[in-house]
Design a protein around this motif. Structure first.
Motif, PDB file in Angstrom:
ATOM      1  N   UNK A 106       0.786  -1.295   0.091  1.00 37.35           N
ATOM      2  CA  UNK A 106       0.194   0.114   0.048  1.00 37.35           C
ATOM      3  C   UNK A 106       0.924   1.234  -0.034  1.00 37.35           C
ATOM      4  N   UNK A 107       1.815   1.005   0.710  1.00 33.86           N
ATOM      5  CA  UNK A 107       2.752   2.336   0.720  1.00 33.86           C
ATOM      6  C   UNK A 107       3.489   2.578  -0.737  1.00 33.86           C
ATOM      7  N   UNK A 108       3.793   1.634  -1.336  1.00 36.44           N
ATOM      8  CA  UNK A 108       4.298   1.888  -2.585  1.00 36.44           C
ATOM      9  C   UNK A 108       3.226   2.437  -3.646  1.00 36.44           C
ATOM     10  N   UNK A 216       6.812  11.955  -0.312  1.00 39.81           N
ATOM     11  CA  UNK A 216       7.530  11.541   0.806  1.00 39.81           C
ATOM     12  C   UNK A 216       6.442  11.846   1.865  1.00 39.81           C
ATOM     13  N   UNK A 217       5.753  12.825   1.830  1.00 38.13           N
ATOM     14  CA  UNK A 217       4.701  13.059   3.118  1.00 38.13           C
ATOM     15  C   UNK A 217       3.857  11.825   3.143  1.00 38.13           C
ATOM     16  N   UNK A 218       3.414  11.372   1.804  1.00 40.60           N
ATOM     17  CA  UNK A 218       2.334  10.041   1.830  1.00 40.60           C
ATOM     18  C   UNK A 218       2.980   9.111   2.585  1.00 40.60           C
ATOM     19  N   UNK A 219       4.356   8.719   2.056  1.00 42.74           N
ATOM     20  CA  UNK A 219       5.121   7.469   2.482  1.00 42.74           C
ATOM     21  C   UNK A 219       5.260   7.778   3.947  1.00 42.74           C
ATOM     22  N   UNK A 220       5.743   8.710   4.477  1.00 38.83           N
ATOM     23  CA  UNK A 220       6.044   8.900   6.042  1.00 38.83           C
ATOM     24  C   UNK A 220       4.776   8.866   6.593  1.00 38.83           C
ATOM     25  N   UNK A 221       3.610   9.115   6.289  1.00 43.38           N
ATOM     26  CA  UNK A 221       2.100   9.045   6.866  1.00 43.38           C
ATOM     27  C   UNK A 221       2.044   7.584   7.055  1.00 43.38           C
ATOM     28  N   UNK A 222       1.992   6.860   5.827  1.00 46.89           N
ATOM     29  CA  UNK A 222       1.655   5.429   5.990  1.00 46.89           C
ATOM     30  C   UNK A 222       2.650   4.649   6.765  1.00 46.89           C
ATOM     31  N   UNK A 224       4.194   5.440   9.455  1.00 46.56           N
ATOM     32  CA  UNK A 224       3.611   5.486  10.837  1.00 46.56           C
ATOM     33  C   UNK A 224       2.579   4.239  11.108  1.00 46.56           C
ATOM     34  N   UNK A 225       1.578   4.023  10.181  1.00 50.72           N
ATOM     35  CA  UNK A 225       0.629   3.129  10.354  1.00 50.72           C
ATOM     36  C   UNK A 225       1.373   1.670  10.233  1.00 50.72           C
ATOM     37  N   UNK A 226       2.337   1.505   9.351  1.00 48.94           N
ATOM     38  CA  UNK A 226       3.231   0.278   8.876  1.00 48.94           C
ATOM     39  C   UNK A 226       3.614  -0.259  10.390  1.00 48.94           C
ATOM     40  N   UNK A 227       4.492   0.795  10.997  1.00 49.03           N
ATOM     41  CA  UNK A 227       5.267   0.464  12.203  1.00 49.03           C
ATOM     42  C   UNK A 227       4.188   0.003  13.492  1.00 49.03           C
ATOM     43  N   UNK A 228       3.252   0.728  13.605  1.00 52.48           N
ATOM     44  CA  UNK A 228       2.153   0.376  14.694  1.00 52.48           C
ATOM     45  C   UNK A 228       1.694  -0.777  14.300  1.00 52.48           C
ATOM     46  N   UNK A 229       1.506  -1.215  13.260  1.00 53.59           N
ATOM     47  CA  UNK A 229       0.768  -2.478  12.899  1.00 53.59           C
ATOM     48  C   UNK A 229       1.856  -3.570  12.899  1.00 53.59           C
ATOM     49  N   UNK A 230       3.211  -3.438  12.712  1.00 46.26           N
ATOM     50  CA  UNK A 230       4.266  -4.522  12.975  1.00 46.26           C
ATOM     51  C   UNK A 230       4.502  -4.524  14.370  1.00 46.26           C
ATOM     52  N   UNK A 231       4.417  -3.536  14.987  1.00 42.72           N
ATOM     53  CA  UNK A 231       4.486  -3.727  16.552  1.00 42.72           C
ATOM     54  C   UNK A 231       3.335  -4.538  17.119  1.00 42.72           C
ATOM     55  N   UNK A 232       2.261  -4.289  16.613  1.00 45.58           N
ATOM     56  CA  UNK A 232       1.122  -5.113  17.395  1.00 45.58           C
ATOM     57  C   UNK A 232       1.188  -6.580  17.065  1.00 45.58           C
TER      58      UNK A 232
END
Length: 257
Positions: A106-108, A216-222, A224-232
């Motif tokens: 999705x980020x890509x 870059x702004x869209x990638x940085x936004x997503x 953050x969600x990606x890292x939250x999801x990976x941590x969970x």
């Protein structure tokens, strides 16, 4: 049409927006609404279905993501296609693919969409994207359905403004798979504030036709969600992708930690 035909399924195991989506699909499939037809206004639909407008909007947004309906500014909702087959499965995904893998794709996709939108979006589309960002910013933190709806409307507007039909189809196939996580992610005001600020930043770069900034702004936004999801999900930090967004780079680059 008699009132019985507007009755929702009694299946209480499904979220209300999903039941509304199913009913609208049935009405389109039955021929009640044909391609190009204007749907009743949101207040009229909400009254006929006996549901809150926030749940109705979520259902309409889901159908919009699938290309079944579309919204025309100032005019309302229209049927775009009468092909109501389950478009969420248009892209056949291996059941073993986890949400983190989906987020990386999705980020890509959305980073590319943001870059293309910065080049191709007209002023009306840019105004619409900014409006969707403001709608998400002012959505009630207590209403997860409204937060999800306004979030998806923003991202859908950016992808649509890329004017790349294949990219839009891929987006429609991926996003519904992540919907349960996205809805549950709004567990704190901090998450909402971060999301809203990120949306506004993306819109800012788009309005200035800054391809690199929007990407870059869209990638940085997503991310953050990606890292939250990976941590969970318990993904070890060594297995997560990290994004290098230093300004000396021509574009963001993935690398393993």
């Amino acid at each position: 049409m008699d009132e019985e035909s507007w009755s929702l399924s009694p299946d209480t195991r499904k979220p209300l927006p999903e039941l509304i989506e199913e009913k609208l699909r049935q009405l389109i499939e039955s021929g009640r609404f044909r391609s190009g037809d204007r749907l009743p206004t949101e207040p009229e639909l909400a009254q006929k279905l006996a549901v809150a407008r926030s749940s109705l909007r979520t259902a309409l947004q889901r159908l919009q993501l699938q290309g079944i309906v579309e919204v025309v500014r100032g005019r309302g909702w229209y049927v775009r296609s009468t092909d109501v087959s389950d478009r969420d499965d248009a892209l056949v995904l291996d059941g073993r693919i986890d949400d983190s893998d989906l987020m990386e794709v999705r980020i890509a996709l959305e980073a590319t969409a943001a870059s293309l939108a910065a080049m191709r979006a007209d002023e009306g589309e840019l105004d619409e994207i900014e409006k969707r960002a403001r709608d998400h910013q002012t959505a009630s933190i207590e209403d997860k359905d409204e937060l999800l709806r306004s979030d998806e409307e923003f991202h859908t507007a950016v992808v649509k403004a890329s004017h790349n039909e294949l990219l839009e189809q891929l987006y429609r196939s991926l996003v519904p798979k992540l919907r349960p996580y996205r809805r549950n992610s709004y567990g704190s005001p901090e998450v909402h504030v971060r999301s809203a600020n990120d949306h506004l930043q993306v819109a800012w770069f788009l309005k200035r036709h800054d391809e690199g900034g929007a990407r870059t702004a869209m990638t940085t936004h997503l991310l953050g969600l990606y890292n939250d999801l990976a941590a969970q999900s318990g993904t070890p930090a060594s297995k997560r992708a990290e994004l290098n967004t230093y300004v000396m780079e021509e574009e963001p680059r993935w690398h393993e930690r």
